[in-house]
Design an enzyme around this catalytic site. Structure first.
Site, PDB file in Angstrom:
ATOM      1  N   CYS A 925     -62.807  40.953 -23.781  1.00 25.86           N
ATOM      2  CA  CYS A 925     -61.791  39.951 -24.096  1.00 25.86           C
ATOM      3  C   CYS A 925     -60.735  39.901 -23.000  1.00 25.86           C
ATOM      4  O   CYS A 925     -60.355  40.931 -22.446  1.00 25.86           O
ATOM      5  CB  CYS A 925     -61.096  40.266 -25.422  1.00 25.86           C
ATOM      6  N   CYS A 926     -60.291  38.708 -22.710  1.00 23.45           N
ATOM      7  CA  CYS A 926     -59.066  38.510 -21.945  1.00 23.45           C
ATOM      8  C   CYS A 926     -58.329  37.347 -22.586  1.00 23.45           C
ATOM      9  O   CYS A 926     -58.594  37.020 -23.752  1.00 23.45           O
ATOM     10  CB  CYS A 926     -59.351  38.284 -20.458  1.00 23.45           C
ATOM     11  N   LYS A 927     -57.434  36.739 -21.897  1.00 20.81           N
ATOM     12  CA  LYS A 927     -56.615  35.683 -22.496  1.00 20.81           C
ATOM     13  C   LYS A 927     -57.474  34.550 -23.055  1.00 20.81           C
ATOM     14  O   LYS A 927     -57.265  34.103 -24.183  1.00 20.81           O
ATOM     15  CB  LYS A 927     -55.619  35.149 -21.465  1.00 20.81           C
TER      16      LYS A 927
END
Length: 1022
Positions: A925-927
């Protein structure tokens, strides 16, 4: 080469001389005054001089002689034949559609097309490409080539650009590692034509090659940093007929004349045996020649037809990429990369919102049924209900908007701030890598990629959930006299009691009805079973209310009734709290009974004990009566009072049936009445506790609940998708199934958020959302219909996800899972910021949040490992070799977390390795699940190929470039790029086929960046 020259003396005359030319060339004099050409023969014969009347005639003769070769004429004839055939096909198709109705015409057209026979879950067609003897525009030019693939459907004039290979630099014999694959749902037939166009990129660093799904009416422009080398076309049927032999085609100019080299098209069948034959292809490895041998062995059937309905229910719109990489022993391994959308992106949020609406409506009803309250409390209740009704309307509108949504099955990053899509996760996709290696077992590697669960629409100005919850709890402790403080644990306990009431009361009532039905029919065995069920359920009911919180809440509710004199502002002590929690609490109502109101006597604390104990006594009476009835039933016969012959059997049954039902009926009614009395008191007292929680800080409490619901919905959608995919891929792994019902599954989230600016709030949201997943449990059932989408039951904080499997898949499960055992998950989150914002945070900000999150989740991972080693034998897992191996990895992870090193990506590698060895589910996950996520996923995939499948060390960077190359994706135009805009064609776009983002910033660049930012700000406000 042979040439024919016909020379005439004058017009309309017969040929005066016929000259046969063989192995000669035409030399044209460049002098403007000269009007002659010379034919020079390689055999040594004298040159032949031809003189024309004018300079223009001389030039036309030179062109005519140059084009008079038999090979050139043959090419032109073939090109003309192809054009004629295409025109005939188009006219025939037009005539069919003109004289036949559209539906019949479509059926006729489809009947003429030959479908490709492949398994439903596999790509329809896959092939690899290699060029030889390419001709450079200039002699000293080093070619940087790539191949653009275009599809021409039967009966269509326009073509569709499909994809491109990677760019291979510095060679005229490029061998492309990126292949071409068509997914199962792509409309391709044996009559479909594939056009291959080879381009030379002048400057790779400035390459602006773009591909899109657009009608190709003419040849692509060549003024964008690339030049056209040649093209060729073939039918899919011709490639299939070639089988093991590559299809060798000549690359020609657009007019079909000059040849610019050849291209080999090799059919790829991943996992199919090659009957001992190998395809030897020579390639350069740092200047050394080595023969790469492509060999295949039969893989395991990972997706049988019985399993397909489950995958089709949760996945759609797959995008496939095919690669072939050399191994360290100079053999080919095939890698198929697939990215799919998930239908659960919208299904799970809609299911959750429906449950939230039902739960909130029930809560509002319970608040209304609290009965008569003193004016202070009654006004508080009215205010709470008014705010709750507003939130209920918001949830209902949200559900209605999601029901109207008809776009793609995932939420793109440009929509993360849309209010109507708050509950939907961002870019939820399955990233799957299927590896087929020579001499090694085929393997699947899955990663779920999703944007960090966060409430983007509500923003992060005041922080995320973690900060907001702590602030809210502190404010509740200091609410003063307005309401009674109950700790979060007691509030959760009150919700649990209410949930038990709603679940157990109707269950006891139904069991009591079954007991009476068995008594009416005089069925001893059924009577015993009904008694057992009602006893077990009532015992659970009694234990659910054996809590000091209910006593305290009953006293508080009693003091809130009207008819009391409000004097000293002290509140009834909450005995369930710690002594320090209530020492400073004050309330405007110190209760003193009015002697004029006789029914307001002193509160009897033992009354609840008596009401609660009556349930057990009623149950004991039923048990005793059933025992007596069964003892009488064991008597051999029943005689009349005067000792005469026994009564007929039917009279005996009627007499006993009447006795059983008549004697049990009043006892069951008494039990229901006692339970009803307990339920009324407990429900009112627990609703009063919830009233205090809501009234302490309106509307912040409800807004926090909304934010938490949004984050949890996004996190749960990804978890359910990952669980189903993991179950599907490991259904035949008995060790995994034993682990699933004995210990549970580890779910590892790899976070790439920075601890700077808004991403701090995102990380706080994400940490709380993933922590809330600990209370989610799964149950697997057999599907009774074709609907295989999961079903969610429960309430906030306690959800059960029912996964429905087709019958043949369900039969593979252990008996414990078949019987409905609840399956647990253990989510852990490890976050390491890696972008330039993290550089700012580490130099000038605070990284304590990241350190705290990593440390807390390390303890959770250790706890899972402890349970795992206690309950699971080491030989049950394929990746579980030695306990010391995992112990060493955990110790190494602990040391890296304690080291507090900047951008310590080793933490991510160790956590991912531990997760895979423990058969866990991996998330990245990232932004927005784009740049940082794509970098992490592709690097992990190439590392797996190197460490587990012997990827040649010299090809690691090139393999990484292939997977990250945006050019190889194809089917994208600028408006369809998730990086820059919204999707317009409902087709998923891969997030990892993008250019490499700058992850680390040096100190010099950082200073320059700060100066430029300051200058821009000053210019903006001036």
């Amino acid at each position: 080469m042979e040439k024919l020259l016909s020379s005439t003396v004058q017009k309309c005359c017969e040929a005066a001389e016929l000259v046969i030319l063989e192995r000669c060339c035409v030399v044209e004099f460049r002098n403007k005054a000269d009007v002659s050409v010379v034919l020079k023969f390689q055999s040594g014969e004298p040159d032949l001089y031809l003189e024309a009347a004018s300079r223009s005639d001389c030039e036309s003769w030179a062109v005519a002689l140059g084009e008079a070769s038999s090979e050139g004429l043959r090419n032109k004839i073939e090109q003309l034949q192809r054009l004629i055939m295409e025109i005939k096909e188009e006219r025939a198709a037009d005539e069919v559609h003109q004289f036949i109705p559209s539906a019949q015409g479509d059926n006729l057209a489809e009947s003429k097309l030959t479908n490709l026979q492949r398994t439903v879950s596999e790509p329809k067609l896959e092939f690899s490409l290699a060029c030889k003897d390419l001709v450079a525009p200039t002699r000293d030019r080093k070619l940087n080539t790539f191949v653009q693939i275009t599809v021409v459907q039967p009966g269509e004039q326009s073509s569709t650009r499909y994809t491109s290979t990677e760019i291979v630099e510095g060679t005229r014999d490029p061998l492309f590692l990126t292949g071409v694959t068509f997914p199962p749902d792509y409309p391709i037939y044996e009559e479909t034509k594939i056009k291959l166009t080879v381009y030379d990129v002048k400057d790779k660093s400035q390459d602006t090659v773009r591909t899109s799904i657009l009608a190709e009416q003419k040849e692509p422009r060549t003024d964008t940093g690339r030049s056209f080398l040649g093209c060729t076309t073939f039918k899919v049927g011709d490639l299939l007929k070639s089988k093991e032999q590559p299809l060798t085609l000549s690359l020609r100019s657009t007019d079909g004349g000059k040849t610019f080299g050849t291209i080999d098209v090799s059919l790829v069948k991943m996992g199919e045996a090659e009957n001992g034959e190998a395809d030897h292809i020579t390639t350069d490895v740092q200047g050394q020649k080595c023969a790469l041998v492509y060999e295949c062995t039969s893989p395991e059937n990972t997706s049988s037809k019985d399993n397909l309905p489950l995958l089709n229910a949760v996945l759609k719109n797959p995008i496939c990429k095919l690669y072939r990489f050399p191994t360290s022993d100079n053999k080919w391994m095939c890698v198929r990369e697939q990215m799919s959308e998930s239908t659960l992106s919208f299904h799970i949020p809609k299911e959750l919102i429906s449950l939230h609406i039902k739960e909130d409506m029930r809560r509002n009803q319970d608040l209304n049924e609290l009965g008569e309250l003193a004016p202070h409390w009654d006004n508080m209740r009215k205010s709470v209900i008014a705010h709750c009704d507003q939130m209920l309307t918001l949830y209902q509108n949200m559900l209605a908007e999601l029901g109207k949504y008809t776009g793609s099955s995932f939420k793109s990053s440009c929509s993360k701030g849309e209010k109507t899509l708050e509950f939907v996760p961002i870019n939820l996709h399955l990233q799957r890598m299927y590896v087929h290696s020579p001499r090694l077992k085929d393997a699947l590697y899955d990663v779920i990629t999703v944007g960090a669960p966060a409430a983007h629409f509500q923003g992060f100005k005041n922080g995320g959930l973690q900060k907001l919850l702590n602030k809210f709890e502190a404010e509740r402790r200091n609410t003063g006299y307005q309401c009674i403080y109950y700790s979060p644990e007691n509030t959760a306990k009150a919700k649990e009691v209410l949930s038990s009431i709603n679940h157990l009361q109707p269950l006891i009532s139904s069991h009591a009805d079954l007991l009476l039905n068995s008594a009416r029919q005089h069925l001893p065995d059924s009577l015993k079973n009904s008694l057992k069920m009602i006893s077990e359920t009532t015992e659970l009911f009694v234990h659910a209310f054996k809590d000091q919180l209910i006593r305290s809440a009953l006293l508080a509710l009693y003091t809130a009734r009207p008819g009391c004199v409000l004097k000293k502002p002290t509140v009834p002590r909450n005995n369930a709290e710690e002594s320090g929690d209530q020492s400073n609490q004050e309330h405007p109502s110190q209760i003193k009974r009015q002697d004029s109101i006789p029914h307001h006597s002193e509160y009897d604390e033992e009354e609840w004990d008596r009401v609660w104990a009556n349930v057990g006594k009623s149950l004991n009476c039923i048990i005793a009566m059933v025992d007596r009835l069964l003892e009488k039933d064991n008597m051999p016969s029943i005689t009349t009072e005067n000792g005469n012959d026994p009564l007929p059997a039917e009279h005996v049954a009627s007499h006993l049936s009447g006795d059983w039902y008549e004697q049990l009926y009043p006892l069951t009614v008494t039990l229901k009445d006692c339970i009803g009395e307990v339920v009324t008191r407990a429900k009112q007292s627990m609703s009063f506790v919830l009233l205090q929680e809501l009234a302490c800080s309106l509307p912040q409490c409800l807004m926090l609940t909304l934010r938490r619901d949004i984050v949890f919905s996004q996190a749960l959608a990804g978890l359910v998708c990952g669980f189903i995919i993991k179950l599907h891929s490991s259904l035949r792994d008995q060790g995994f199934l034993q682990q699933l019902h004995t210990v549970g599954l580890i779910v590892q989230y790899e976070g790439l958020l920075s601890t700077y600016s808004e991403e701090i709030g995102m990380l706080e949201d994400m940490a709380v959302g993933i922590s809330d997943l600990q209370k989610v449990m799964f149950k697997i059932t057999e599907a009774k219909s074709d609907d295989l989408l999961p079903i969610i039951t429960g309430r906030r904080g306690h959800y059960v996800i029912e996964i429905r499997l087709p019958g043949k898949m369900f039969e593979l499960l252990p008996q414990e899972i078949k019987e409905g055992k609840l399956l647990h998950v253990y989510p852990v989150l490890f976050n390491i910021g890696i972008n330039e914002q993290q550089t700012l945070a580490e130099r000038f900000g605070d990284t304590s949040l990241q350190e705290t999150v990593n440390q807390e989740n390390l303890e959770l991972l250790k706890e899972y490992y402890r349970l795992f080693t206690e309950k699971m034998p080491p030989d049950c897992l394929p990746h579980f070799q030695e306990q010391n191996d995992l112990k060493g990895l955990l110790e190494n992870l602990h040391q890296n977390i304690q080291a507090k090193k900047r951008k310590n990506v080793e933490i991510m590698w160790l956590a991912a390795t531990i997760c895979r060895k423990l058969n866990g589910i991996r998330f990245t996950c990232c932004k927005s699940a784009k740049d940082r996520t794509s970098m992490s996923v592709t690097l992990e995939q190439c590392s797996i190929l190197r460490d587990e499948h012997q990827l040649h060390k010299d090809f690691f960077i090139r393999a990484l470039d292939c997977m990250r190359s945006r050019q190889t994706q194809g089917a994208l135009n600028e408006s369809d790029d998730p990086e820059t805009g919204c999707l317009t064609d409902n087709k998923p776009t891969s997030r990892h086929f993008y250019p490499v983002a700058l992850l680390l910033v040096s100190s010099h660049l950082l200073v320059v960046w700060l100066i430029l930012s300051l200058a821009l700000l000053l210019a903006k406000y001036q």
